[in-house]
Write a protein that holds these residues in place. Structure first.
Motif, PDB file in Angstrom:
ATOM      1  N   GLN A 130       0.589  -1.336  -0.153  1.00  0.00           N
ATOM      2  CA  GLN A 130       0.402   0.254   0.588  1.00  0.00           C
ATOM      3  C   GLN A 130       0.987   1.034  -0.448  1.00  0.00           C
ATOM      4  O   GLN A 130       1.171   1.096   0.831  1.00  0.00           O
ATOM      5  N   SER A 131       1.754   1.657  -0.991  1.00  0.00           N
ATOM      6  CA  SER A 131       1.893   3.112  -1.605  1.00  0.00           C
ATOM      7  C   SER A 131       1.601   3.321  -2.099  1.00  0.00           C
ATOM      8  O   SER A 131       0.378   3.042  -2.952  1.00  0.00           O
ATOM      9  N   THR A 132       2.260   4.670  -2.861  1.00  0.00           N
ATOM     10  CA  THR A 132       1.234   5.870  -3.548  1.00  0.00           C
ATOM     11  C   THR A 132       1.862   4.674  -5.484  1.00  0.00           C
ATOM     12  O   THR A 132       1.155   4.745  -6.332  1.00  0.00           O
ATOM     13  N   LEU A 133       3.600   4.432  -5.573  1.00  0.00           N
ATOM     14  CA  LEU A 133       3.638   3.290  -6.446  1.00  0.00           C
ATOM     15  C   LEU A 133       2.531   2.326  -6.553  1.00  0.00           C
ATOM     16  O   LEU A 133       2.186   1.674  -8.241  1.00  0.00           O
ATOM     17  N   THR A 185      -0.504   2.773  -5.635  1.00  0.00           N
ATOM     18  CA  THR A 185      -1.791   2.799  -6.221  1.00  0.00           C
ATOM     19  C   THR A 185      -2.230   3.510  -7.721  1.00  0.00           C
ATOM     20  O   THR A 185      -2.894   2.637  -8.728  1.00  0.00           O
ATOM     21  N   VAL A 186      -0.616   4.105  -8.061  1.00  0.00           N
ATOM     22  CA  VAL A 186      -0.883   4.666  -9.509  1.00  0.00           C
ATOM     23  C   VAL A 186      -0.331   2.789 -10.227  1.00  0.00           C
ATOM     24  O   VAL A 186      -1.641   3.131 -11.577  1.00  0.00           O
TER      25      VAL A 186
END
Length: 121
Positions: free
Chosen positions: A91-94, A96-97
């Motif tokens: 669960q991180s920005t990468l 999610t992207v």
């Protein structure tokens, strides 16, 4: 569109290739080169290039859709927690992207209008 066994075979092969690309992109998307998310960029470019090439070479949206569904299925399978507790897509920005951009790339390639239609109706 009429059914043929060769068409079904090409869809299955496209889905299998999509699974390979989706698996590779899911594993590699978190690679960073300094502040640049190089893995994410290359994974999205590779998947987009595969989908576009299948669409252009076959002239068939269904083959590209089969490859895209294979990619998304691989991303879905690898995004869950494994039996040992390991998580490939944290669960991180990468993460999610990657999870949101892959279906968006598939949708854009599938929905892109056909430039040279045999029957323009």
């Amino acid at each position: 569109m009429e059914f043929s066994w060769s068409r079904l075979g090409s869809w299955l092969i496209a889905a299998a290739v999509g699974v390979v690309y989706g698996s590779a992109g899911t594993v590699a998307h978190a690679y960073m080169l300094g502040p640049v998310p190089l893995g994410l960029v290359l994974a999205l470019l590779g998947c987009a290039a595969l989908l576009a090439s299948i669409r252009l070479l076959t002239g068939d949206r269904w083959s590209a859709l089969a490859a895209g569904l294979g990619m998304m299925a691989a991303a879905l399978v690898f995004s869950g927690a494994g039996p040992g507790g390991s998580i490939i897509v944290p669960q991180s920005t990468l993460g999610t992207v990657w999870t949101l951009a892959l279906p968006l790339v598939v949708a854009v390639v599938i929905a892109w209008p056909t430039r040279f239609a045999a029957d323009p109706r």
